[in-house]
Design an enzyme around this catalytic site. Structure first.
Site, PDB file in Angstrom:
ATOM      1  N   GLU A 253      40.118  36.191  42.528  1.00 27.31           N
ATOM      2  CA  GLU A 253      41.366  35.624  43.023  1.00 27.31           C
ATOM      3  C   GLU A 253      41.478  34.129  42.696  1.00 27.31           C
ATOM      4  O   GLU A 253      40.566  33.351  42.991  1.00 27.31           O
ATOM      5  CB  GLU A 253      41.463  35.849  44.548  1.00 27.31           C
ATOM      6  CG  GLU A 253      42.693  35.268  45.203  1.00 27.31           C
ATOM      7  CD  GLU A 253      43.999  35.766  44.600  1.00 27.31           C
ATOM      8  OE1 GLU A 253      44.129  36.968  44.382  1.00 27.31           O
ATOM      9  OE2 GLU A 253      44.877  34.926  44.334  1.00 27.31           O
ATOM     10  N   THR A 295      48.757  38.371  40.967  1.00 30.69           N
ATOM     11  CA  THR A 295      47.635  39.311  40.819  1.00 30.69           C
ATOM     12  C   THR A 295      48.089  40.613  40.165  1.00 30.69           C
ATOM     13  O   THR A 295      47.414  41.149  39.285  1.00 30.69           O
ATOM     14  CB  THR A 295      47.025  39.669  42.193  1.00 30.69           C
ATOM     15  OG1 THR A 295      46.766  38.476  42.898  1.00 30.69           O
ATOM     16  CG2 THR A 295      45.736  40.439  42.034  1.00 30.69           C
ATOM     17  N   HIS A 410      42.154  32.709  48.144  1.00 28.43           N
ATOM     18  CA  HIS A 410      43.608  32.739  47.993  1.00 28.43           C
ATOM     19  C   HIS A 410      44.203  31.576  48.767  1.00 28.43           C
ATOM     20  O   HIS A 410      43.690  31.232  49.833  1.00 28.43           O
ATOM     21  CB  HIS A 410      44.141  34.081  48.529  1.00 28.43           C
ATOM     22  CG  HIS A 410      45.568  34.355  48.164  1.00 28.43           C
ATOM     23  ND1 HIS A 410      46.614  33.646  48.701  1.00 28.43           N
ATOM     24  CD2 HIS A 410      46.109  35.258  47.310  1.00 28.43           C
ATOM     25  CE1 HIS A 410      47.742  34.100  48.194  1.00 28.43           C
ATOM     26  NE2 HIS A 410      47.470  35.075  47.343  1.00 28.43           N
ATOM     27  N   ASP A 469      42.300  36.027  37.916  1.00 25.88           N
ATOM     28  CA  ASP A 469      43.608  36.691  37.819  1.00 25.88           C
ATOM     29  C   ASP A 469      44.731  35.748  37.379  1.00 25.88           C
ATOM     30  O   ASP A 469      45.591  36.101  36.600  1.00 25.88           O
ATOM     31  CB  ASP A 469      43.956  37.455  39.116  1.00 25.88           C
ATOM     32  CG  ASP A 469      44.085  36.582  40.355  1.00 25.88           C
ATOM     33  OD1 ASP A 469      43.730  35.384  40.306  1.00 25.88           O
ATOM     34  OD2 ASP A 469      44.538  37.107  41.395  1.00 25.88           O
ATOM     35  N   HIS A 470      44.725  34.519  37.909  1.00 22.59           N
ATOM     36  CA  HIS A 470      45.798  33.561  37.575  1.00 22.59           C
ATOM     37  C   HIS A 470      45.398  32.206  38.124  1.00 22.59           C
ATOM     38  O   HIS A 470      44.366  32.087  38.775  1.00 22.59           O
ATOM     39  CB  HIS A 470      47.143  34.000  38.169  1.00 22.59           C
ATOM     40  CG  HIS A 470      47.040  34.354  39.623  1.00 22.59           C
ATOM     41  ND1 HIS A 470      46.934  33.407  40.613  1.00 22.59           N
ATOM     42  CD2 HIS A 470      46.970  35.558  40.253  1.00 22.59           C
ATOM     43  CE1 HIS A 470      46.822  34.012  41.779  1.00 22.59           C
ATOM     44  NE2 HIS A 470      46.835  35.325  41.598  1.00 22.59           N
TER      45      HIS A 470
HETATM   46  C1  GP9 Z   1      47.243  40.615  47.574  1.00 22.71           C
HETATM   47  C2  GP9 Z   1      46.396  39.877  46.618  1.00 22.71           C
HETATM   48  C3  GP9 Z   1      46.930  38.490  46.377  1.00 22.71           C
HETATM   49  O1  GP9 Z   1      46.940  41.944  47.705  1.00 22.71           O
HETATM   50  O2  GP9 Z   1      46.227  40.584  45.466  1.00 22.71           O
HETATM   51  O3  GP9 Z   1      48.042  38.510  45.602  1.00 22.71           O
HETATM   52  P1  GP9 Z   1      48.608  37.185  44.884  1.00 22.71           P
HETATM   53  O4  GP9 Z   1      49.364  36.433  45.920  1.00 22.71           O
HETATM   54  O5  GP9 Z   1      47.451  36.405  44.372  1.00 22.71           O
HETATM   55  O6  GP9 Z   1      49.457  37.731  43.801  1.00 22.71           O
HETATM   56 MN    MN Z   2      45.919  36.590  43.005  1.00 17.78          MN
END
Ligand code: GP9
Ligand code: MN
Length: 621
Positions: A253, A295, A410, A469-470
């Protein structure tokens, strides 16, 4: 004289002017719109006006009581849209689009993030509405209601039309082809204004709905030719190297690559990963290519080798499409496929989309023991998530393809005291400050997980792939970022910050650090080839990262691209070595290619073109 002047102030003009000025002030204070010259500043200033004149101008046709009601409601609604953008921007550094508004199943889970994003002082965003309300209630003498003649109305709308064309003319001169290259919402808002931007967005929305209905598959020929021409033969030494092994895919994340091999307050941020990459393949020039779907976009890219959309999240907007994703392909090759993520199953519409991607099992929130004492921020802590997941892994038939999606790192990067292994950074941005301890925690969680895999005898027969992921730190925190990096965050540096870690661990392989320019789009063919599955017939835009002739070229969703020596972003071509702008000619050869790739990929998604490809395949075979 004075009296005469005042008597001319109407509710309509007052509402228009107040909202106009407010919008401009909000542009300046709540968004970071980059202005390069006075023309641009002027465009920014006038761009809300024409829209507001048209909308409030409707009030000219209404009788007093209805007019007041109309003005109040309209003023409130427009202010709410503006405010919605402000809140969205605080986190996403982006403007709202219609598909994003329909992602309602995400809303209820945003809890901890939303609290951080709202303020009581936000009521100021509705100040002009409150003033209008007071005026309607207390009827001060300087605001007068009057009947408007046909001539009045005509003059009013002629002026509004003139301003619209004046605005569009200036914008077109400043930014040619503004409306045909719409990957960059900031550019749109800057030039046509936030309200016209929403109208344009609504137009795009209706266009995209029509696109599926009109598609008949004939568009596929060009796309297939393009994809075939770019196909790289897999590397013989790597093809099938992990045949029959389990695949453990871990989504990190918000983890950007700048934390790797880096310290904060003299302490390593990712000590475990820094070690782990020594006996893995580590790609140091690997970029995320996500858009608004965050994500979910990364999942989409990684498993389909297609680009995400420029607006909205494919997981929401096109979950009913036909895909040919990694899980589906692996099912056909005897694998058990599962995704593990301790969040609500409907977040990002995963429960629906996973079926389209071919997942056999989704271990979501209900499959975990989530309590207050093992949760923080968005939910179950990563350490507990991995620990509890071990049992799920043991229950799965082998070989399996299991995707783990971490969550602790996150925004707003919260951590309980006992989990804090390093101290925060010290800058004006709490977001960046707290980012380091949560990344450090994530690193520890992965370390424990790998240890557990070893204990359970699962390590040696699995390949482990970790990818970011980003981004986690948006451009809203550039100042603090500059402090951390010790250099200015230019558009060049911003683009380089879009690199995320990619680590591929294959048992028995020493691995090495690979500098090839690559992106999430390349993962699908890479994984499939390692497992000995050919992708020659697939339609995707990535290429095997181990292929000997892999082209050094990666496109980001905003249209920026990276090659071996150059980076193209925001209309500027940069020399990578010098980190300075250079002659656009150097980037020119790749411009067409980057545009084509994104357009082809969009066509596949909007037209749901793979439904025709699937048919064609089954008829042929
Ligand atoms: C939520 C998690 C976070 O299930 O994958 O999502 P994001 O806000 O990073 O897209
Ligand atoms: Mn994410």
């Amino acid at each position: 004289m004075n009296k005469l002047l005042w008597s001319k102030v109407s509710l309509i003009s007052l509402a228009t002017v107040m909202l106009w000025l407010k919008t401009y002030i909000v542009y300046q204070t709540s968004f970071e719109i980059k202005i390069e010259n006075w023309t641009q500043e002027f465009i920014l200033f006038i761009n809300p006006l024409s829209f507001l004149m048209f909308v409030f101008g409707i009030g000219l046709f209404l009788k007093e009581k209805n007019q007041k009601r109309y003005i109040l409601i309209t003023s409130f609604l427009i202010s709410a849209v503006l405010y919605g953008n402000v809140v969205f921007y605080r986190f996403f550094n982006d403007f709202l689009t219609i598909p994003v508004l329909f992602q309602t199943s995400n809303m209820s889970d945003l809890g901890s993030s939303v609290n951080e994003l709202l303020n009581i002082s936000d009521l100021l965003y509705f100040l002009d509405f409150f003033i209008l309300l007071a005026i309607v209630k207390f009827k001060p003498p300087f605001v007068q209601y009057r009947e408007y003649s046909k001539g009045n109305r005509r003059a009013f709308f002629l002026i509004a039309i003139a301003i619209t064309f004046f605005n569009l003319g200036l914008a077109e001169a400043e930014r040619p082809q503004l409306l045909t290259r719409t990957f960059d919402r900031e550019m749109l808002v800057k030039n046509i204004g936030t309200y016209n931007y929403h109208i344009y967005d609504a137009f795009l929305q209706s266009k995209s709905s029509a696109q599926r209905a009109l598609a008949d598959g004939s568009e596929l020929a060009d796309i297939e030719n393009y994809v075939r021409a770019g196909y790289n033969r897999p590397n013989d030494e790597m093809f099938g190297l992990a045949k029959g092994k389990n695949v453990i895919l871990i989504s990190l994340e918000s983890t950007q690559n700048f934390v790797i091999n880096q310290t904060v307050n003299g302490q390593e941020i990712t000590p475990f990963l820094n070690d782990f990459i020594k006996d893995s393949y580590y790609f140091e020039n690997f970029y995320h290519q996500t858009g608004q779907g965050k994500t979910s976009d990364s999942e989409f890219i990684v498993e389909n080798s297609l680009y995400p959309l420029s607006r909205g999240a494919v997981f929401f907007t096109h979950s009913g499409n036909e895909f040919n994703a990694t899980p589906e392909i692996l099912n056909e090759n005897g694998y058990f496929t599962a995704s593990l993520h301790a969040n609500n199953k409907s977040f990002w519409n995963r429960d629906i989309m996973y079926k389209s991607l071919g997942y056999q099992r989704f271990y979501s929130m209900i499959d975990y023991d989530i309590r207050e004492d093992n949760s923080v921020g968005w939910g179950l802590k990563d350490k507990d998530f991995f620990e509890q997941s071990i049992q799920h892994l043991k229950d799965m038939p082998q070989p399996y393809y299991a995707k783990f999606i971490t969550l602790t790192n996150h925004f707003p990067f919260q951590l309980t005291e006992e989990d804090r292994l390093i101290e925060p950074f010290d800058s004006d941005s709490n977001t960046l400050n707290n980012y380091f301890p949560t990344v450090r925690y994530e690193d520890e969680a992965i370390k424990n997980f790998v240890e557990r895999l070893k204990e359970e005898g699962l390590y040696e027969n699995s390949i482990i792939i970790l990818y970011g992921d980003h981004y986690g730190i948006s451009e809203n925190h550039n100042k603090a970022m500059e402090q951390f990096l010790g250099k200015e965050v230019t558009p060049f540096v911003s683009t380089q910050l879009q690199r995320v870690p990619l680590i591929i661990h294959i048992p028995g392989q020493k691995g090495k650090t690979i500098s090839t320019v690559s992106g999430q789009i390349d993962l699908k063919p890479t994984i499939l080839h390692l497992l000995g599955i050919d992708t020659k017939k697939d339609i995707g835009f990535g290429s095997d990262l181990f292929a000997k002739d892999k082209m050094e070229f990666t496109v980001l969703r905003d249209g920026s691209f990276i090659t071996k020596d150059y980076i193209y972003t925001r209309g500027i071509c940069y020399d990578k070595k010098a980190e300075e702008p250079t002659d656009t000619n150097y980037c020119e050869p790749y411009m067409e290619k980057s545009k084509n790739e994104l357009e082809f990929s969009d066509k596949i998604i909007y037209g749901d073109l793979l439904r025709f490809y699937e048919n064609a395949k089954s008829i042929k075979e």
